[in-house]
Scaffold this motif. Structure first.
Motif, PDB file in Angstrom:
ATOM      1  N   PRO A 215       0.789  -1.237   0.000  1.00 57.50           N
ATOM      2  CA  PRO A 215       0.000   0.000   0.000  1.00 57.50           C
ATOM      3  C   PRO A 215       0.820   1.286   0.000  1.00 57.50           C
ATOM      4  N   ARG A 216       2.107   1.206   0.279  1.00 57.12           N
ATOM      5  CA  ARG A 216       2.944   2.403   0.329  1.00 57.12           C
ATOM      6  C   ARG A 216       3.794   2.572  -0.932  1.00 57.12           C
ATOM      7  N   HIS A 217       3.584   1.704  -1.912  1.00 56.14           N
ATOM      8  CA  HIS A 217       4.387   1.739  -3.132  1.00 56.14           C
ATOM      9  C   HIS A 217       3.576   2.308  -4.298  1.00 56.14           C
ATOM     10  N   SER A 218       4.214   3.135  -5.105  1.00 47.94           N
ATOM     11  CA  SER A 218       3.580   3.600  -6.336  1.00 47.94           C
ATOM     12  C   SER A 218       3.665   2.499  -7.389  1.00 47.94           C
ATOM     13  N   ILE A 219       2.948   2.678  -8.485  1.00 42.38           N
ATOM     14  CA  ILE A 219       2.810   1.618  -9.489  1.00 42.38           C
ATOM     15  C   ILE A 219       3.080   2.180 -10.880  1.00 42.38           C
ATOM     16  N   VAL A 220       3.881   1.459 -11.645  1.00 38.16           N
ATOM     17  CA  VAL A 220       4.031   1.722 -13.076  1.00 38.16           C
ATOM     18  C   VAL A 220       3.467   0.516 -13.807  1.00 38.16           C
ATOM     19  N   LEU A 221       2.467   0.730 -14.629  1.00 39.08           N
ATOM     20  CA  LEU A 221       1.850  -0.364 -15.376  1.00 39.08           C
ATOM     21  C   LEU A 221       2.719  -0.714 -16.583  1.00 39.08           C
ATOM     22  N   VAL A 222       3.092  -1.982 -16.678  1.00 45.77           N
ATOM     23  CA  VAL A 222       3.934  -2.464 -17.775  1.00 45.77           C
ATOM     24  C   VAL A 222       3.245  -3.660 -18.417  1.00 45.77           C
TER      25      VAL A 222
ATOM     26  N   ARG B 162      -5.856   5.446  -8.926  1.00 45.45           N
ATOM     27  CA  ARG B 162      -5.487   6.494  -9.871  1.00 45.45           C
ATOM     28  C   ARG B 162      -4.291   7.277  -9.340  1.00 45.45           C
ATOM     29  N   ARG B 163      -4.288   7.549  -8.065  1.00 47.57           N
ATOM     30  CA  ARG B 163      -3.199   8.320  -7.470  1.00 47.57           C
ATOM     31  C   ARG B 163      -1.900   7.517  -7.435  1.00 47.57           C
ATOM     32  N   PHE B 164      -1.979   6.232  -7.206  1.00 52.00           N
ATOM     33  CA  PHE B 164      -0.785   5.419  -7.053  1.00 52.00           C
ATOM     34  C   PHE B 164      -0.167   5.004  -8.377  1.00 52.00           C
ATOM     35  N   CYS B 165      -0.947   4.999  -9.465  1.00 46.14           N
ATOM     36  CA  CYS B 165      -0.400   4.647 -10.771  1.00 46.14           C
ATOM     37  C   CYS B 165       0.308   5.862 -11.363  1.00 46.14           C
ATOM     38  N   ARG B 166       1.624   5.732 -11.582  1.00 43.78           N
ATOM     39  CA  ARG B 166       2.443   6.887 -11.920  1.00 43.78           C
ATOM     40  C   ARG B 166       3.125   6.801 -13.280  1.00 43.78           C
TER      41      ARG B 166
ATOM     42  N   LEU C 276      13.507   0.191 -17.873  1.00 42.95           N
ATOM     43  CA  LEU C 276      12.473   0.490 -16.878  1.00 42.95           C
ATOM     44  C   LEU C 276      13.037   1.387 -15.774  1.00 42.95           C
ATOM     45  N   LEU C 277      14.250   1.109 -15.350  1.00 44.93           N
ATOM     46  CA  LEU C 277      14.893   1.976 -14.351  1.00 44.93           C
ATOM     47  C   LEU C 277      15.122   3.375 -14.920  1.00 44.93           C
ATOM     48  N   LYS C 278      15.529   3.429 -16.176  1.00 42.32           N
ATOM     49  CA  LYS C 278      15.756   4.718 -16.821  1.00 42.32           C
ATOM     50  C   LYS C 278      14.445   5.498 -16.949  1.00 42.32           C
ATOM     51  N   PHE C 279      13.359   4.781 -17.180  1.00 41.95           N
ATOM     52  CA  PHE C 279      12.035   5.420 -17.250  1.00 41.95           C
ATOM     53  C   PHE C 279      11.731   6.132 -15.933  1.00 41.95           C
ATOM     54  N   ILE C 280      11.969   5.444 -14.824  1.00 43.52           N
ATOM     55  CA  ILE C 280      11.710   6.027 -13.504  1.00 43.52           C
ATOM     56  C   ILE C 280      12.602   7.242 -13.269  1.00 43.52           C
ATOM     57  N   GLU C 281      13.864   7.149 -13.680  1.00 40.70           N
ATOM     58  CA  GLU C 281      14.806   8.253 -13.490  1.00 40.70           C
ATOM     59  C   GLU C 281      14.471   9.440 -14.392  1.00 40.70           C
ATOM     60  N   ASP C 282      14.236   9.151 -15.678  1.00 42.54           N
ATOM     61  CA  ASP C 282      14.002  10.234 -16.644  1.00 42.54           C
ATOM     62  C   ASP C 282      12.736  11.019 -16.334  1.00 42.54           C
ATOM     63  N   PHE C 283      11.694  10.314 -15.930  1.00 38.27           N
ATOM     64  CA  PHE C 283      10.427  10.976 -15.651  1.00 38.27           C
ATOM     65  C   PHE C 283      10.265  11.332 -14.166  1.00 38.27           C
ATOM     66  N   ARG C 284      11.313  11.034 -13.385  1.00 39.85           N
ATOM     67  CA  ARG C 284      11.289  11.324 -11.948  1.00 39.85           C
ATOM     68  C   ARG C 284      10.015  10.792 -11.301  1.00 39.85           C
ATOM     69  N   VAL C 285       9.755   9.529 -11.570  1.00 40.48           N
ATOM     70  CA  VAL C 285       8.550   8.888 -11.052  1.00 40.48           C
ATOM     71  C   VAL C 285       8.667   8.718  -9.536  1.00 40.48           C
TER      72      VAL C 285
END
Length: 244
Positions: A26-33, A61-65, A211-220
């Protein structure tokens, strides 16, 4: 009896999985892949979560980033559908053992990484009376194929979230995606090397790096604390804009 592989049924099942994941973390954000059909479901689910017609899902909706779609292109998929039945006719319905099925998947380059084939193929199989069968008979899903991909490019482009499309080759893009990519509406990643449709299995380390670069580039925002901070900054920026 024909199994229900309609978009509506698959989306409902995917949403159940997403809700279970969120309940467990419940404390983690989500990236749908999602890959292939899974990419279509990921894009459609994300669009549904952000639709005004789905007010009952504000927390998800809030947790999907973010959204990452792998080897899913509407135009290419729809054009390939007429050949799909012919392709499936060359796939054996059964094997003498799971290892024989794994060998078939690797030899036919459905998966070009032998280790990946050994890991992913067994879950697609069932064994009965000394024979090994595919868990899902894809020929029975044919009537659902067009609905899996129709309207997907427009939906993907219009989804208001950081998003990346990962393809084995840029030539797989349709015209709508090419125009949107040139307009900077999403990030395109292509793999130059020995990868096919199963990009994430053919090159798992390369895919993980992207996927890691996605998180870094978009500052997820990757956790509840970062989400709270990001939302606060967004709210302050919005308030400053409207007050100016």
């Amino acid at each position: 009896e024909t199994p229900d592989f309609s978009v509506e049924f698959l989306l409902a099942a995917t949403l159940e999985v997403l809700e279970e994941i969120h309940a467990s973390f419940p404390r983690h954000s989500i990236v749908l892949v999602g890959h292939s059909l899974g990419g279509s479901l990921a894009a459609r689910l994300y669009a549904g979560l952000n639709s005004e017609n789905e007010p009952k899902l504000p927390e998800l909706r809030r947790f999907c980033r973010g959204l990452v779609v792998i080897e899913t292109v509407e135009g290419t998929a729809v054009e390939a559908l007429p050949e799909m039945s012919k392709y499936l006719s060359h796939i054996p319905k059964s094997f003498d053992s799971p290892s024989q099925a794994i060998k078939f998947v690797f030899d036919t380059q459905q998966v070009r990484n032998r280790r990946s084939a050994r890991l992913s193929t067994p879950d697609q199989l069932v064994s009965e009376n000394g024979k090994t069968f595919w868990r899902t008979e894809l020929r029975l899903t044919e009537k659902f194929w067009p609905s899996w991909f129709e309207g997907l490019s427009k939906l993907f482009i219009g989804t208001p979230t950081p998003k990346t499309l990962i393809l084995a080759d840029a030539e797989r893009m349709d015209k709508e995606l090419m125009i949107a990519q040139m307009q900077g509406k999403f990030k395109l990643v292509t793999f130059k090397g020995k990868v096919g449709h199963s990009v994430h299995e053919d090159d798992p380390l390369g895919t993980a790096a992207e996927l890691l670069k996605f998180i870094e580039d978009f500052r997820v925002a990757v956790g509840i604390e970062q989400m709270d901070e990001a939302d606060k900054k967004s709210s302050e920026a919005s308030g400053s804009f409207f007050s100016s």
